[in-house]
Design a protein around this motif. Structure first.
Motif, short mmCIF file in Angstrom:
data_model
loop_
_atom_site.label_atom_id
_atom_site.label_comp_id
_atom_site.label_asym_id
_atom_site.label_seq_id
_atom_site.Cartn_x
_atom_site.Cartn_y
_atom_site.Cartn_z
N ALA B 38 0.82 -1.22 0.00
CA ALA B 38 0.00 0.00 0.00
C ALA B 38 0.85 1.26 0.00
O ALA B 38 2.01 1.25 0.45
CB ALA B 38 -0.92 0.00 1.22
N GLN B 62 -9.86 8.60 -3.56
CA GLN B 62 -8.73 7.78 -3.11
C GLN B 62 -9.24 6.41 -2.67
O GLN B 62 -9.99 6.30 -1.71
CB GLN B 62 -8.05 8.48 -1.92
N PRO B 63 -8.85 5.33 -3.36
CA PRO B 63 -9.32 4.00 -2.93
C PRO B 63 -8.61 3.52 -1.66
O PRO B 63 -7.44 3.85 -1.44
CB PRO B 63 -8.98 3.10 -4.12
N ALA B 79 -3.21 -4.76 -1.24
CA ALA B 79 -3.39 -3.36 -1.62
C ALA B 79 -2.26 -2.96 -2.56
O ALA B 79 -1.12 -3.42 -2.40
CB ALA B 79 -3.37 -2.47 -0.38
N GLU B 83 -3.17 2.50 -3.37
CA GLU B 83 -4.24 2.38 -2.37
C GLU B 83 -3.75 2.73 -0.97
O GLU B 83 -2.58 2.51 -0.63
CB GLU B 83 -4.81 0.96 -2.40
N ARG B 455 -11.59 -2.09 -3.60
CA ARG B 455 -11.83 -2.14 -5.05
C ARG B 455 -11.38 -3.48 -5.64
O ARG B 455 -10.26 -3.94 -5.37
CB ARG B 455 -11.06 -1.01 -5.72
#
Lengths: 460, 460
Positions: B38, B62-63, B79, B83, B455
């Protein structure tokens, strides 16, 4: 109506499009006996026909109201002349019983009692049970997430449903006829149709979980000297029965005294002088062990001063006699007529303060006002009956205010098991936040943008 | 990332925005130990901070990916550098226990085991249980609708949740912290957040139902000579124990033999020559009655030729020894490395045909291929481990095809309790219809139109 009778007849056959007296002779409200006002009643034979009817309705923006067994208590079955009623009365098949997996597959119009009986016939049980069992349907039980007297052990209808099939507002059929206890493949869509009172889709078929039978039902009626003893008893019996507590149904003294003394409809098995009475039921097998365990648990309750009097049913006749007091709704309605009835839930610990305050406020405003309380204590669910000499809209609203407003601060609910329908819609915001109600509208909009399904029920 | 570290630091404090090694040192996959990729990890202190983070993320599109205890098995925690990970590790409070109502109120980051212990401390139990209890969190249990070994008696996580609070993709907080068993006031919104793997909202707090304790746990390991005897035994024990059956965990011979004979990791309490082994657990109270009832039920099973051998645990050490075989995942992984593991459900009656056919097809293609089967039979849930000498993508896909494809015709599921995540997404349509998947997309669109939450998990 937007849709023509001809169009409906073409879809389901002339015999199954009802009009005139065939419509108005149906009662949409169990309490008042109000007649059905719908433009017509259509009776599809199966999911396919129902889907075709909804496709036609969707094309014409024809609103519909779905009818099951018509035993609801919140005006959920009411329909206007502009609305079409869809009755599931021809879709009553019990399609399959899987004895190994412990499941039963049924059409939504099957009456609850027939499902219970079908389960019993193969040595299993369908544990959901309520007074309207002979008339209410599985589809109605699902749509309203029915409760009843076994919730403390087996949960509400939601917990009994493994799979279901529904017809959406636009006629699409969504089939999620899962048969396993476990299925985490994506969103559990069936949850949306359970308890949403037919506003998101029409349930057409379901797979229900069956349970092993519990042939040994031990039943007692006991009396408690205080509310603390009552909640202590609930906790004690839960523990002493090791998860086998099947029912814990409490009657406040005002309920017990009304039915056994004032109206003398039942011989009181215990004198009516105690503040609280409880029907306790333990479910199990192995009759001998189980009866002994039950008796020991009650003896311990005596020793710990949790109960002051008790009778244990020695036969099914005696058992029925005890339950008859608790289930004598007819007596209640007669004794308090005109009666206003309520179905609320709130944290158990707050119940006594709540009912005491309610009674005080009632008699302050209506010196002859009467309050009668009974309910599924273990579920946090009280049924409250109020008599103030009138059931005119003004009095009703005033009493509703007294009953519902205090629930807000307690985190209670204006509907424990009856649903919202039309009757409780004005009170939804008492127990649901603006954010929750907004999200309900979001769902309704996503599933039924033209508001065709049970328009105005739950949400306005 | 769309959002800046500065913006995040302003919302939760510098100490709670992790980057660099603090991110990559976290493993997002329990099996492979893959590092977190991430852009950053943010650790809000409470619902308010989390809502502020989501408001900021929503404004910037922003995911985010939510992290609980990172014990998932379907790559749900993965992630990308674009993300932001939201970790609930600071939201671990046990806020309140209501002993009278039998509820516990917790923050979503609380580990399962701490909740179990807190319930035990007040003489109650939280019955959901699984191997990852020390690390997995309540929020993760809710998001994945966790199962485990007590589902047959108490249901999955869904059945334990009375109320919950969630933060939506746009930062709105939806609080439905109901504390009663019964609440039918409108749609039951919490159901949407249970089992949707964090794709519809981030669970922040929950009210869970506690159960009376069942201090008497009777445990036996038994052997069956056929699959029919096995299902007959399930039915018999369910009935004989009157609803007190707590676990019915089956090991196919290939599982039992691998761990006790081939790898010799456990002394076999029963010789490994029988086709099926079952750990049966009965939950109750009143030790004497309960032990007697359990023994009698097993004796009857012998008399009816449902079991051919049995040991009853006489102590908790013996009990742990029996369970150790069933729970020896480490041994399984070592013995079959490189292993491919699966978590499927299907109607119980179809299980033997399904596993027989699967084994046949495996050895046809990989003559040295091996199949090991165990699972929660009563729940319709099998855990299948396959060894074909490689876990390369090509082999994995070929084995997945053999495992998953037959489930379609059987009405089974590619995920009983582990969820879909990324790993099973390509197979979702094996067990969900086009109409179901469309409806899932409708829900996702209504709740998270910009696809900010997890997502690509479950749905593409």
């Amino acid at each position: 109506m937007q849709i023509t009778l001809e169009a409906l007849r073409a879809l389901v056959g002339s015999a199954h499009v009802l009009t005139g007296d065939d419509v108005t002779s149906r009662r949409v409200d169990w309490m008042t006996g109000a007649p059905c006002q719908a433009g017509a009643i259509v009776r599809p034979a199966d999911t396919e026909q129902l889907a075709a009817v909804m496709q036609a309705c969707h094309a014409l923006k024809q609103p519909v109201v779905t009818h099951g067994g018509l035993t609801g208590l919140v005006h959920g079955a009411e329909a206007s002349p502009a609305e079409l009623v869809i009755s599931l009365e021809r879709m009553t098949a019990i399609e399959e019983i899987d004895q190994v997996g412990g499941t039963i597959t049924v059409q939504a119009g099957a009456p609850l009692q027939r499902v219970q009986e079908a389960a019993n016939e193969v040595g299993l049980q369908f544990p959901l049970d309520l007074g309207a069992r002979g008339s209410c349907t599985i589809g109605g039980n699902i749509a309203t997430n029915a409760g009843g007297v076994r919730v403390i052990r087996y949960g509400m209808m939601r917990q009994q449903v493994l799979g279901l099939e529904a017809v959406m507002a636009d006629g699409r059929v969504v089939s999620s006829m899962n048969r396993m206890l476990k299925n985490n493949a994506g969103f559990d869509l069936k949850q949306l149709f359970i308890g949403s009172e037919g506003t998101l889709g029409i349930v057409t078929r379901a797979v229900l979980r069956l349970q092993p039978p519990t042939p040994s039902e031990q039943t007692a009626l006991v009396a408690c000297h205080s509310f603390d003893a009552l909640t202590g008893l609930l906790s004690h019996m839960g523990k002493a029965l090791g998860g086998g507590l099947g029912a814990f149904e409490v009657m406040w003294q005002n309920h017990y005294r009304l039915l056994t003394e004032t109206l003398a409809r039942h011989t009181p098995p215990i004198p009516p002088e105690h503040p609280f009475y409880v029907i306790i039921e333990a479910l199990g097998n192995a009759e001998n062990h189980h009866a002994e365990q039950f008796r020991e648990a009650l003896e311990q309750a005596f020793e710990h001063d949790l109960i002051v009097d008790a009778v244990i049913a020695q036969s099914s006749t005696q058992r029925d006699g005890l339950w008859a007091i608790r289930e004598d709704i007819e007596g209640l309605v007669k004794g308090l007529a005109p009666v206003l009835t309520f179905d609320v839930s709130l944290p158990i610990a707050d119940m006594q303060r709540y009912t005491d305050a309610l009674e005080q406020q009632l008699v302050q405003r209506w010196p002859d006002g009467r309050l009668v309380v009974f309910g599924h204590l273990g579920d946090g669910n009280l049924h409250i009956s109020v008599s103030v000499g009138s059931d005119a809209p003004e009095e009703r609203h005033a009493v509703e205010t007294l009953v519902y407003e205090p629930l807000k601060a307690l985190g209670g609910s204006v509907s424990a098991e009856h649903g919202i329908g039309l009757e409780k819609r004005p009170w939804l915001s008492t127990c649901r936040s603006q954010a929750e109600i907004e999200l309900m509208h979001t769902l309704k909009q996503a599933f039924d943008p033209h508001q065709l399904l049970n328009r105005g029920k739950i949400l306005s």
